[in-house]
Scaffold this active site. Structure first.
Site, PDB file in Angstrom:
ATOM      1  N   HIS A  62      -3.487  -5.587   1.195  1.00  0.00           N
ATOM      2  CA  HIS A  62      -2.788  -5.824   2.460  1.00  0.00           C
ATOM      3  C   HIS A  62      -2.787  -7.305   2.835  1.00  0.00           C
ATOM      4  O   HIS A  62      -3.717  -7.769   3.517  1.00  0.00           O
ATOM      5  CB  HIS A  62      -3.477  -5.045   3.580  1.00  0.00           C
TER       6      HIS A  62
ATOM      7  N   GLU B  63      -1.001  -8.713   5.075  1.00  0.00           N
ATOM      8  CA  GLU B  63      -0.803  -8.851   6.522  1.00  0.00           C
ATOM      9  C   GLU B  63      -2.131  -8.781   7.287  1.00  0.00           C
ATOM     10  O   GLU B  63      -2.207  -9.182   8.452  1.00  0.00           O
ATOM     11  CB  GLU B  63       0.166  -7.777   7.041  1.00  0.00           C
TER      12      GLU B  63
ATOM     13  N   CYS C 252       0.835  -1.195   0.000  1.00  0.00           N
ATOM     14  CA  CYS C 252       0.000   0.000   0.000  1.00  0.00           C
ATOM     15  C   CYS C 252       0.878   1.258   0.000  1.00  0.00           C
ATOM     16  O   CYS C 252       1.488   1.565  -1.014  1.00  0.00           O
ATOM     17  CB  CYS C 252      -0.965  -0.029   1.185  1.00  0.00           C
TER      18      CYS C 252
END
Length: 241
Positions: free
Chosen positions: A207, A209, A90
């Site tokens: 994302h 994560e 990002c």
């Protein structure tokens, strides 16, 4: 493949996914990980540098424009040019583009609105360190949260990216169809992630994560981290023989 991979997570003023990334690498994937403050002059002894999501320097001027001048970025560039593995997520993708480590630009979303939701991306190239455990054409469900994710390159550069297999992820529907309706930000060619020519620097807007453990309701992001860990562990094992 028992040795751990050493990760370094860069922390800029305004980073807000640095702890998410640290937690996932340390607690979910049981790897060695440390924070690297943006004023450091060296990334130190790491195998992978991750530039996390967030709003470095408040996105003043434009996302990543100021962060590229942080002292640590000189060494990130050196690290990358010597073959070190770098991943920008990002805002981290935006920083990599501003720093010249990846081509193109990330513009305001076509809707001119911040977009925060789950999307689907199709794996376009599984012959990378970051997608080695994926199948070509595999669809991953990943979250996005950005206002400036509209990836743009000129036609000549786009052709080069496609011909070189540098387009790693493209926005698609849940069935893998790459269509305009599945594009959340207006990115050219529905691009959600690219890699550099050498294959060691990845930038992506979604994302991983935020979707790497069951408690979050989705684990598709784990495939990206596991691919990287697996690929680097194999390389280390080969070199040790």
């Amino acid at each position: 493949m028992s040795s751990k991979i050493k990760f370094g997570v860069i922390v800029f003023p305004g980073s807000n996914c640095d702890h998410d990334t640290y937690y996932v690498l340390k607690k979910v994937f049981a790897q060695d990980v440390k924070f690297i403050w943006h004023k450091e002059s060296s990334v130190g002894d790491v195998d992978v540098v991750i530039l996390p999501g967030g709003f470095s320097y408040g996105d003043y001027l434009r996302p990543g424009a100021i962060a590229r001048f942080s002292p640590v970025m000189n060494d990130v560039k050196r690290f990358a040019k010597r073959g070190g593995k770098v991943m920008g997520i990002c805002n981290g993708f935006q920083v990599l583009v501003e720093a010249g480590l990846l081509p193109g630009a990330l513009l305001r979303n076509a809707s001119l609105r911040f977009v925060c939701k789950f999307v689907y991306v199709r794996v376009e190239n599984n012959n990378t360190l970051f997608t080695s455990l994926c199948e070509n054409g595999e669809v991953l469900k990943l979250p996005i949260a950005h206002g400036d994710g509209n990836y743009y390159v000129d036609d000549e550069t786009l052709k080069k990216l496609i011909d070189n297999g540098q387009v790693v992820f493209r926005y698609c529907d849940k069935n893998g169809n790459v269509i305009d309706e599945a594009n959340p930000n207006g990115s050219v060619y529905n691009i959600a992630g690219i890699i550099n020519e050498e294959g060691n620097v990845l930038g992506m807007m979604p994302h991983p994560e935020r979707c790497s453990e069951p408690v979050l309701g989705c684990t598709d992001g784990a495939k990206i981290f596991n691919s990287l860990i697996y690929s680097l562990s194999l390389a280390e094992e080969f070199l040790s023989k």
